[in-house]
Scaffold this active site. Structure first.
Site, PDB file in Angstrom:
ATOM      1  N   HIS A   1      13.048   6.145   1.641  1.00 43.89           N
ATOM      2  CA  HIS A   1      11.911   5.366   2.090  1.00 43.89           C
ATOM      3  C   HIS A   1      12.335   4.513   3.290  1.00 43.89           C
ATOM      4  O   HIS A   1      13.527   4.399   3.586  1.00 43.89           O
ATOM      5  CB  HIS A   1      11.370   4.480   0.961  1.00 43.89           C
ATOM      6  CG  HIS A   1      12.372   3.521   0.389  1.00 43.89           C
ATOM      7  ND1 HIS A   1      12.818   3.586  -0.910  1.00 43.89           N
ATOM      8  CD2 HIS A   1      13.010   2.471   0.935  1.00 43.89           C
ATOM      9  CE1 HIS A   1      13.687   2.626  -1.129  1.00 43.89           C
ATOM     10  NE2 HIS A   1      13.824   1.935  -0.019  1.00 43.89           N
TER      11      HIS A   1
HETATM   12  P1  TYD Z   1      13.053   2.724  -5.959  1.00 42.41           P
HETATM   13  O1  TYD Z   1      12.494   2.047  -4.760  1.00 42.41           O
HETATM   14  O2  TYD Z   1      12.715   4.170  -6.160  1.00 42.41           O
HETATM   15  O3  TYD Z   1      14.622   2.574  -5.980  1.00 42.41           O
HETATM   16  P2  TYD Z   1      15.699   3.093  -4.887  1.00 42.41           P
HETATM   17  O4  TYD Z   1      15.058   3.037  -3.560  1.00 42.41           O
HETATM   18  O5  TYD Z   1      16.772   2.110  -4.995  1.00 42.41           O
HETATM   19  O6  TYD Z   1      16.105   4.461  -5.293  1.00 42.41           O
HETATM   20  O7  TYD Z   1      12.621   1.893  -7.238  1.00 42.41           O
HETATM   21  C1  TYD Z   1      12.654   2.404  -8.557  1.00 42.41           C
HETATM   22  C2  TYD Z   1      11.612   1.691  -9.396  1.00 42.41           C
HETATM   23  O8  TYD Z   1      11.900   0.293  -9.503  1.00 42.41           O
HETATM   24  C3  TYD Z   1      10.231   1.782  -8.805  1.00 42.41           C
HETATM   25  O9  TYD Z   1       9.322   1.996  -9.880  1.00 42.41           O
HETATM   26  C4  TYD Z   1       9.961   0.445  -8.191  1.00 42.41           C
HETATM   27  C5  TYD Z   1      10.819  -0.485  -9.012  1.00 42.41           C
HETATM   28  N1  TYD Z   1      11.368  -1.630  -8.231  1.00 42.41           N
HETATM   29  C6  TYD Z   1      10.906  -2.906  -8.491  1.00 42.41           C
HETATM   30  O10 TYD Z   1      10.039  -3.134  -9.336  1.00 42.41           O
HETATM   31  N2  TYD Z   1      11.433  -3.940  -7.766  1.00 42.41           N
HETATM   32  C7  TYD Z   1      12.391  -3.750  -6.819  1.00 42.41           C
HETATM   33  O11 TYD Z   1      12.851  -4.732  -6.179  1.00 42.41           O
HETATM   34  C8  TYD Z   1      12.840  -2.417  -6.555  1.00 42.41           C
HETATM   35  C9  TYD Z   1      13.877  -2.148  -5.507  1.00 42.41           C
HETATM   36  C10 TYD Z   1      12.303  -1.392  -7.295  1.00 42.41           C
END
Ligand code: TYD
Length: 141
Positions: free
Chosen positions: A54
């Site tokens: 992302h």
């Molecule tokens: P995600 O953005 O996919 O993690 P990464 O980019 O690190 O692989 O996030 C995974 C899940 O956690 C998603 O459902 C959103 C949630 N999340 C939060 O609630 N708060 C946060 O600060 C982050 C980073 C993720």
């Protein structure tokens, strides 16, 4: 317009080690270029997992592998990319807004600490690469 990918940089934090062990300090607006609003950490990701995938319209991040190793690939949406290895607890990578990032090649002992400049807001995440490219084109083109 200069792309934000040029602002990506590795950061070295001073180690305050003595015979008792190591201590690394990361202070907002001192050791990293923003005030820290959020911290989270990622561990237990298999070696073949790709996380991230992302870009963020508003959040800046610093990533630190406080244990183990991982890699971060950043893309500018215009065909340029760079890969960084995170493998030392006193080294981080600064990621500005509007860069696409993938985290991968996690070692089994990887603990990836992420410091963020914002509280979590889902709609400032761009999770579709084509949308990211469109927004970059709109900003630069
Ligand atoms: P995600 O953005 O996919 O993690 P990464 O980019 O690190 O692989 O996030 C995974 C899940 O956690 C998603 O459902 C959103 C949630 N999340 C939060 O609630 N708060 C946060 O600060 C982050 C980073 C993720």
């Amino acid at each position: 317009m200069e792309h934000n990918i040029n602002k990506v940089k590795m950061l070295e934090f001073p180690q305050h080690g003595d015979e008792r062990g190591h201590l690394v300090i990361v202070e907002g607006n001192k050791d990293i270029p923003f005030e820290i609003k959020r911290a989270f950490y990622i561990y237990g990701s298999d070696a073949d997992v790709v996380r991230g995938q992302h870009a963020n319209r508003e959040s800046e991040f610093v990533l630190i592998n406080v244990a183990g190793k991982s890699k971060v690939r950043v893309k500018d949406g215009e065909g340029n990319e760079a890969i960084f290895c995170l493998n030392r607890p006193h080294t981080g990578i600064y990621l500005p807004t509007m860069v696409w990032k993938d985290m991968y090649d996690f070692s089994s002992d990887s603990v990836l600490l992420v410091l963020a400049s914002t509280h979590y807001t889902p709609n400032e995440y761009i999770r579709d690469y084509d949308d990211f490219v469109k927004e970059i084109k709109g900003a630069t083109g």
